[in-house]
Design a protein around this motif. Structure first.
Motif, PDB file in Angstrom:
ATOM      1  N   GLY A   1      56.452  22.299  23.398  1.00 13.47           N
ATOM      2  CA  GLY A   1      57.329  21.130  24.230  1.00 13.47           C
ATOM      3  C   GLY A   1      56.939  21.116  25.707  1.00 13.47           C
ATOM      4  N   ARG A   2      55.679  21.512  25.992  1.00 15.75           N
ATOM      5  CA  ARG A   2      55.511  21.601  27.340  1.00 15.75           C
ATOM      6  C   ARG A   2      55.665  20.291  27.976  1.00 15.75           C
ATOM      7  N   PHE A   3      55.060  19.243  27.449  1.00 16.47           N
ATOM      8  CA  PHE A   3      55.240  17.684  27.992  1.00 16.47           C
ATOM      9  C   PHE A   3      56.434  17.304  27.970  1.00 16.47           C
ATOM     10  N   ALA A   4      57.324  17.661  26.899  1.00 16.83           N
ATOM     11  CA  ALA A   4      58.782  17.300  27.151  1.00 16.83           C
ATOM     12  C   ALA A   4      59.329  17.974  28.260  1.00 16.83           C
ATOM     13  N   ALA A   5      59.134  19.226  28.302  1.00 18.80           N
ATOM     14  CA  ALA A   5      59.830  20.334  29.333  1.00 18.80           C
ATOM     15  C   ALA A   5      59.588  19.699  30.742  1.00 18.80           C
ATOM     16  N   SER A   6      58.399  19.073  30.906  1.00 13.60           N
ATOM     17  CA  SER A   6      57.768  18.870  32.075  1.00 13.60           C
ATOM     18  C   SER A   6      58.703  17.702  32.640  1.00 13.60           C
ATOM     19  N   LEU A   7      59.460  16.977  31.613  1.00 13.91           N
ATOM     20  CA  LEU A   7      60.196  15.830  31.989  1.00 13.91           C
ATOM     21  C   LEU A   7      61.552  16.099  32.515  1.00 13.91           C
ATOM     22  N   GLU A   8      61.719  17.515  32.488  1.00 15.03           N
ATOM     23  CA  GLU A   8      63.225  18.001  33.241  1.00 15.03           C
ATOM     24  C   GLU A   8      62.915  17.625  34.656  1.00 15.03           C
ATOM     25  N   HIS A   9      61.977  17.557  35.246  1.00 17.64           N
ATOM     26  CA  HIS A   9      61.895  17.535  36.847  1.00 17.64           C
ATOM     27  C   HIS A   9      61.799  16.302  37.275  1.00 17.64           C
ATOM     28  N   GLU A  10      62.529  15.786  38.369  1.00 18.38           N
ATOM     29  CA  GLU A  10      62.502  14.372  38.743  1.00 18.38           C
ATOM     30  C   GLU A  10      61.109  13.955  39.169  1.00 18.38           C
ATOM     31  N   ALA A  11      60.689  12.762  38.870  1.00 14.92           N
ATOM     32  CA  ALA A  11      59.272  12.364  39.514  1.00 14.92           C
ATOM     33  C   ALA A  11      59.527  12.199  40.911  1.00 14.92           C
ATOM     34  N   GLU A  12      58.527  13.027  41.668  1.00 13.58           N
ATOM     35  CA  GLU A  12      58.345  12.855  43.006  1.00 13.58           C
ATOM     36  C   GLU A  12      56.721  12.832  43.276  1.00 13.58           C
ATOM     37  N   PRO A  13      56.577  12.138  44.543  1.00 10.72           N
ATOM     38  CA  PRO A  13      54.960  12.101  44.986  1.00 10.72           C
ATOM     39  C   PRO A  13      54.518  13.454  44.871  1.00 10.72           C
ATOM     40  N   ASP A  14      54.935  14.657  45.054  1.00  9.24           N
ATOM     41  CA  ASP A  14      54.382  15.673  44.704  1.00  9.24           C
ATOM     42  C   ASP A  14      53.671  15.780  43.202  1.00  9.24           C
ATOM     43  N   ALA A  15      52.485  16.108  43.313  1.00  6.68           N
ATOM     44  CA  ALA A  15      51.989  16.329  41.912  1.00  6.68           C
ATOM     45  C   ALA A  15      52.330  17.274  40.895  1.00  6.68           C
ATOM     46  N   ASP A  16      52.723  18.276  41.805  1.00  4.29           N
ATOM     47  CA  ASP A  16      53.243  19.501  41.109  1.00  4.29           C
ATOM     48  C   ASP A  16      54.538  19.071  40.198  1.00  4.29           C
ATOM     49  N   ASN A  17      55.130  18.195  40.709  1.00  5.50           N
ATOM     50  CA  ASN A  17      56.684  17.648  40.168  1.00  5.50           C
ATOM     51  C   ASN A  17      56.275  16.630  38.958  1.00  5.50           C
ATOM     52  N   ARG A  18      55.075  16.242  38.777  1.00  3.33           N
ATOM     53  CA  ARG A  18      54.739  14.946  37.777  1.00  3.33           C
ATOM     54  C   ARG A  18      54.709  16.005  36.476  1.00  3.33           C
ATOM     55  N   PRO A  19      55.130  15.163  35.273  1.00  5.51           N
ATOM     56  CA  PRO A  19      54.818  15.530  33.956  1.00  5.51           C
ATOM     57  C   PRO A  19      53.401  16.338  33.792  1.00  5.51           C
ATOM     58  N   ASP A  20      53.743  17.328  32.992  1.00 12.62           N
ATOM     59  CA  ASP A  20      52.518  18.317  32.555  1.00 12.62           C
ATOM     60  C   ASP A  20      51.855  17.666  31.258  1.00 12.62           C
ATOM     61  N   THR A  21      50.690  16.891  31.414  1.00 16.76           N
ATOM     62  CA  THR A  21      49.916  16.360  30.112  1.00 16.76           C
ATOM     63  C   THR A  21      48.583  16.941  30.175  1.00 16.76           C
ATOM     64  N   ARG A  22      48.564  18.217  30.672  1.00 18.52           N
ATOM     65  CA  ARG A  22      47.218  18.994  30.192  1.00 18.52           C
ATOM     66  C   ARG A  22      47.486  19.712  28.810  1.00 18.52           C
ATOM     67  N   GLY A  23      46.238  19.474  28.097  1.00 21.03           N
ATOM     68  CA  GLY A  23      46.271  19.979  26.801  1.00 21.03           C
ATOM     69  C   GLY A  23      47.027  19.104  25.865  1.00 21.03           C
ATOM     70  N   GLN A  24      47.568  18.112  26.263  1.00 21.08           N
ATOM     71  CA  GLN A  24      48.397  17.148  25.526  1.00 21.08           C
ATOM     72  C   GLN A  24      47.490  16.075  24.800  1.00 21.08           C
ATOM     73  N   ALA A  25      47.363  15.872  23.377  1.00 24.36           N
ATOM     74  CA  ALA A  25      46.701  14.658  22.855  1.00 24.36           C
ATOM     75  C   ALA A  25      47.115  13.556  23.209  1.00 24.36           C
ATOM     76  N   GLU A  26      46.481  12.411  23.016  1.00 29.47           N
ATOM     77  CA  GLU A  26      46.605  11.139  23.454  1.00 29.47           C
ATOM     78  C   GLU A  26      47.729  10.592  22.533  1.00 29.47           C
ATOM     79  N   SER A  27      48.497   9.893  23.000  1.00 27.88           N
ATOM     80  CA  SER A  27      49.564   9.303  22.442  1.00 27.88           C
ATOM     81  C   SER A  27      50.836  10.278  22.055  1.00 27.88           C
ATOM     82  N   THR A  28      50.802  11.425  22.781  1.00 29.87           N
ATOM     83  CA  THR A  28      51.804  12.166  22.402  1.00 29.87           C
ATOM     84  C   THR A  28      52.993  11.893  23.047  1.00 29.87           C
TER      85      THR A  28
END
Length: 474
Positions: free
Chosen positions: A53-80
């Protein structure tokens, strides 16, 4: 419209074989498709569990310009797919596309479907209006929210459909090959039964009613270990019994025929002597008492009738024995004219009509016997119809042969008597009265004479119309 089933045994066996194979192919196809789909869906659920659930967990953070706060898509298959729910409401939803997240608009129905997914960590299938069918799992987040991660089911369905297409092609080819091969195999297997059928048809076409019959030989297919062999054995036994019965019947007919011929021949001389003595006594010049003269006249009349009866029996016996008849040109037109003149002289109370072609009609046969046959038909019409009856004799000829019809407008022949009217000693008067002088052999002689000439004789009768029709080869 319901399609009829094959009627032949070969068609039924082939259709049954193909139907059973089709059911087996259908069962195999359904089983393999369901098994493959279950396996692929299980693998998809394992992928969802492994993603943590890494991709869904990354959605807990508010989207900010800082790249560290963007959703984590690393290792996620396309269309996840990922979604975050707070208090049963979707706050954020996105889908991985080209290694980046893409916000996903959700319809009200999508939101209700996502809110209804149980948070048990197991896979569930839902349909999203913008993405199609997805396999998703729901887990609790660190902030007491609900995190949903999903993968598309489209690859699974595509793989299953590809398998179904391959199976359909293979099974269709297998059914076609099996149908053709099965039809050939069944045809070869049923050849002994076809021989049994052909032999039975051959026996059915034999003239078993009369005469000597040459029965066909036994069938070779008599293996008691097979059903066809058992049928062949039973048919051979039946043919043997039939041949024995026909042989005994033929022997009995021959004995009866010889007896009738011998008896008729032997009776001709004493009957002629009785008739001669009666005629001689009637010519006596001296006075003869009336009772004696009446007795002599009765003796003479009965001897004449017995002479005709003996001659008819002798003729039938000779015809039954296959005695050849004369083979000479016969002017059938002249023969009918003479026979009609004789009938008119004997029966002046009837109206005798002729319907003859303009040109004479000639056939090959025995002139005396043909005239006897036509004369018997005219005598039959005169004897069994009242005075004033109209009797018509018609002669026609074409390429197929010659036909003579003797019809009258009398009372007709009783319906129950018509099937046996050409039998011997058959009379319309069941009391067997001899007032008409009929011996019951006239029509039997007609049938025997015409049959000996290779022709046929038929009768149709109803009140007011009776017609006897003779056909002879041209």
């Amino acid at each position: 419209m319901r399609r009829p089933l094959p009627r032949t045994l070969r068609g039924q066996l082939t259709a049954g074989l193909v139907a059973l194979l089709a059911l087996a192919c259908l069962a195999v196809g359904i089983t393999t498709a369901l098994a493959l789909r279950g396996f692929l869906v299980g693998r998809l659920d394992e992928q969802l569990s492994a993603s943590g659930g890494r991709f869904a967990a990354s959605l807990e953070h508010e989207a900010e310009p800082d790249a560290d706060n963007r959703p984590d898509t690393r290792g996620q298959a396309e269309s996840t797919f990922g979604a975050r729910l707070v208090n049963g409401s979707v706050t954020q939803a996105a889908v991985v596309h080209d290694a980046s997240d893409r916000p996903l608009p959700l319809a009200p129905g999508d939101r209700r479907a996502l809110a209804g997914i149980p948070t048990d960590g197991h896979g569930h299938s839902i349909r999203l209006s913008a993405l199609g069918i997805y396999r998703v799992t729901a887990v609790r987040g660190d902030d007491q929210d609900t995190l949903i991660t999903g993968l598309p089911l489209h690859p699974v369905e595509e793989t299953v459909h590809r398998l179904e297409a391959v199976e359909a092609a293979l099974f269709g080819a297998a059914l076609t090959v099996t149908g053709v091969a099965g039809a050939l195999w069944v045809r070869i297997s049923l050849r002994p039964l076809q021989r049994v059928t052909a032999r039975a048809a051959e026996v059915a076409g034999l003239p078993l009613a009369s005469g000597e019959v040459a029965m066909p030989g036994p069938l070779p297919d008599t293996d008691p270990r097979t059903e066809v062999g058992q049928v062949g054995t039973a048919l051979n036994h039946m043919l043997g019994h039939i041949e024995d019965a026909l042989t005994r019947r033929q022997a009995g007919e021959e004995r009866l025929r010889h007896f009738a011929a011998d008896a008729s021949h032997e009776l001709r001389t004493p009957v002629a002597n009785i008739r001669g003595h009666a005629e001689l006594a009637l010519r006596h010049e001296g006075p003869v008492p009336g009772a004696v003269r009446h007795a002599l006249e009765r003796i003479e009349g009965e001897s004449q009738r017995m002479t005709c009866l003996v001659d008819d029996l002798l003729l039938l016996a000779r015809l039954d024995a296959g005695r050849p008849l004369g083979q000479e040109p016969v002017d059938l037109t002249l023969l009918i004219l003479n026979a009609t003149d004789d009938a008119r002289a004997v029966g002046p109370g009837h109206r005798w009509l002729l319907d003859l072609p303009e040109e004479p009609v000639t056939v090959t046969g025995d002139a005396h016997r043909l005239q006897q046959a036509i004369g018997n038909l005219l005598a039959n019409a005169r004897t069994h119809t009242p005075p004033g009856t109209e009797v018509t004799v018609t002669l026609t000829a074409d390429r197929t042969g010659v036909a003579v019809s003797v019809s009258d407008d009398g009372p007709g022949i009783p319906e129950e008597l018509q099937p046996e009217v050409f039998g011997r000693f058959v009379r319309a008067d069941h009391a067997r009265s001899r007032s008409t002088g009929s011996t019951g052999l006239g029509l039997a002689i007609v049938h025997a004479v015409i049959t000996a000439h290779g022709g046929t004789v038929t009768v149709t009768s109803r009140p007011g119309h009776t017609a006897f029709r003779l056909t002879l080869p041209g």
